[in-house]
Design a protein around this motif. Structure first.
Motif, PDB file in Angstrom:
ATOM      1  N   LYS A  69      -4.377  30.025  31.304  1.00 23.78           N
ATOM      2  CA  LYS A  69      -3.886  30.275  32.509  1.00 23.78           C
ATOM      3  C   LYS A  69      -4.829  30.257  33.718  1.00 23.78           C
ATOM      4  N   VAL A 100       5.156  20.768  31.345  1.00 24.15           N
ATOM      5  CA  VAL A 100       5.535  21.904  30.353  1.00 24.15           C
ATOM      6  C   VAL A 100       5.883  23.223  31.088  1.00 24.15           C
ATOM      7  N   LEU A 101       4.995  23.304  32.518  1.00 21.43           N
ATOM      8  CA  LEU A 101       5.425  24.589  33.312  1.00 21.43           C
ATOM      9  C   LEU A 101       6.817  24.382  34.053  1.00 21.43           C
ATOM     10  N   VAL A 103       9.334  22.441  32.842  1.00 16.48           N
ATOM     11  CA  VAL A 103      10.347  22.349  32.062  1.00 16.48           C
ATOM     12  C   VAL A 103      10.597  23.763  31.356  1.00 16.48           C
ATOM     13  N   TRP A 104       9.578  24.650  30.912  1.00 14.12           N
ATOM     14  CA  TRP A 104       9.809  25.781  30.396  1.00 14.12           C
ATOM     15  C   TRP A 104      10.069  26.757  31.391  1.00 14.12           C
ATOM     16  N   GLY A 105       9.539  26.942  32.672  1.00 14.37           N
ATOM     17  CA  GLY A 105      10.169  27.640  33.623  1.00 14.37           C
ATOM     18  C   GLY A 105      11.387  27.529  34.135  1.00 14.37           C
ATOM     19  N   LEU A 107      13.914  25.604  32.563  1.00 11.53           N
ATOM     20  CA  LEU A 107      15.157  26.037  31.682  1.00 11.53           C
ATOM     21  C   LEU A 107      15.452  27.378  31.303  1.00 11.53           C
ATOM     22  N   ASN A 108      14.194  28.185  31.028  1.00 10.02           N
ATOM     23  CA  ASN A 108      14.233  29.565  31.104  1.00 10.02           C
ATOM     24  C   ASN A 108      14.960  30.371  32.399  1.00 10.02           C
ATOM     25  N   THR A 109      14.681  29.878  33.503  1.00  5.46           N
ATOM     26  CA  THR A 109      14.995  30.473  34.607  1.00  5.46           C
ATOM     27  C   THR A 109      16.656  30.167  34.827  1.00  5.46           C
ATOM     28  N   HIS A 134      12.422  37.795  32.908  1.00  6.10           N
ATOM     29  CA  HIS A 134      11.998  36.355  33.093  1.00  6.10           C
ATOM     30  C   HIS A 134      12.956  35.498  33.958  1.00  6.10           C
ATOM     31  N   ASP A 139       9.623  33.416  34.616  1.00  9.39           N
ATOM     32  CA  ASP A 139       9.919  31.984  34.491  1.00  9.39           C
ATOM     33  C   ASP A 139      10.080  31.112  35.936  1.00  9.39           C
ATOM     34  N   PHE A 142       6.522  30.311  36.773  1.00 12.44           N
ATOM     35  CA  PHE A 142       6.109  29.094  35.972  1.00 12.44           C
ATOM     36  C   PHE A 142       6.527  27.762  36.589  1.00 12.44           C
TER      37      PHE A 142
END
Length: 171
Positions: A69, A100-101, A103-105, A107-109, A134, A139, A142
Motif C-alpha cells: 500500500k 484493480v483499485l 474495480v475492487w473498490g 464493485l465492493n462499494t 467495507h 472500499d 480504494f
C-alpha cells in the motif's frame, strides 16, 4: 517551454495534485493497517469478525500489505516529481494498480450497499458491521484512490503530436 515528450506545466501541476491526493489516500489506508498490525483495535469492527479472528494471532501478515500500500501510495508521486514521463514498466504497473483499485473498490462499494439496502440477499447470514465498514469506508477509499491515480496518469501523459506541432509553430 517544455521539451518534447515532457509534461507541460499545467499537466504536471494537475498530475502532482492527483498523485498527492492518491498518496494521501493510500497513506491513510496504510496507516490503518499499520495501526492494526501493531495491535490497535479501533475500527476493527469495520473489518468483520472473521477477518479479525483470522489475523488475531498472525498480525505480522499485515506488514507485507502495508509495504504494498505504501509503495503504491508514494511511488507514483515520486515518479511524477522526478522523472515524468516515467519508464514504461512503472507506468504499466501504476495503470494496473489503478484499474484493480477502481474495480475492487467500485464493485465492493456497490455490492455492499446493495446488500445493506436489501436489494441483494446473500445466502445465509452476513456480518452487517463488516458490510458497513467495507461499503461505506474501506472500499470507497480504494475506489477514490484508484480514480485519483488514474487522473494522475492521464494528466501526466504527453499530449501527443498535435500539441507538439502547435507548440513548435508558436515558438
Amino acid at each position: 517551454m517544455s521539451s518534447e515528450g515532457q509534461v507541460p506545466g499545467p499537466g504536471r501541476r494537475r498530475s502532482r495534485r492527483a498523485t498527492d491526493a492518491a498518496a494521501v489516500i493510500g497513506v491513510v489506508h496504510s496507516a490503518a493497517t499499520v495501526y492494526w498490525a501493531s495491535g490497535g483495535t479501533w475500527l476493527l469492527w469495520t473489518l468483520g469478525s472473521r477477518v479479525v479472528e483470522t489475523f488475531s494471532d498472525r498480525l505480522w501478515l499485515l506488514w507485507p500489505g502495508v509495504l504494498v500500500k505504501l509503495a503504491l501510495a508514494i511511488v507514483p508521486a515520486v515518479l511524477v516529481r522526478l522523472c515524468w514521463p516515467a519508464p514504461r514498466a512503472p507506468q504499466m504497473l501504476m495503470w494496473a494498480a489503478s484499474v484493480v483499485l477502481i474495480v475492487w473498490g467500485g464493485l465492493n462499494t456497490v455490492v455492499g450497499n446493495l446488500v445493506l439496502a436489501g436489494v441483494i440477499r446473500p445466502g445465509g447470514r452476513y456480518d452487517r458491521n463488516a458490510m458497513i465498514g467495507h461499503a461505506w469506508l474501506w472500499d470507497p477509499l480504494f475506489l477514490v484512490w484508484g480514480v485519483a491515480l488514474a487522473c494522475a496518469l492521464c494528466s501526466a501523459r504527453p499530449r501527443g503530436h498535435a500539441q507538439r506541432s502547435v507548440t513548435r509553430s508558436t515558438s
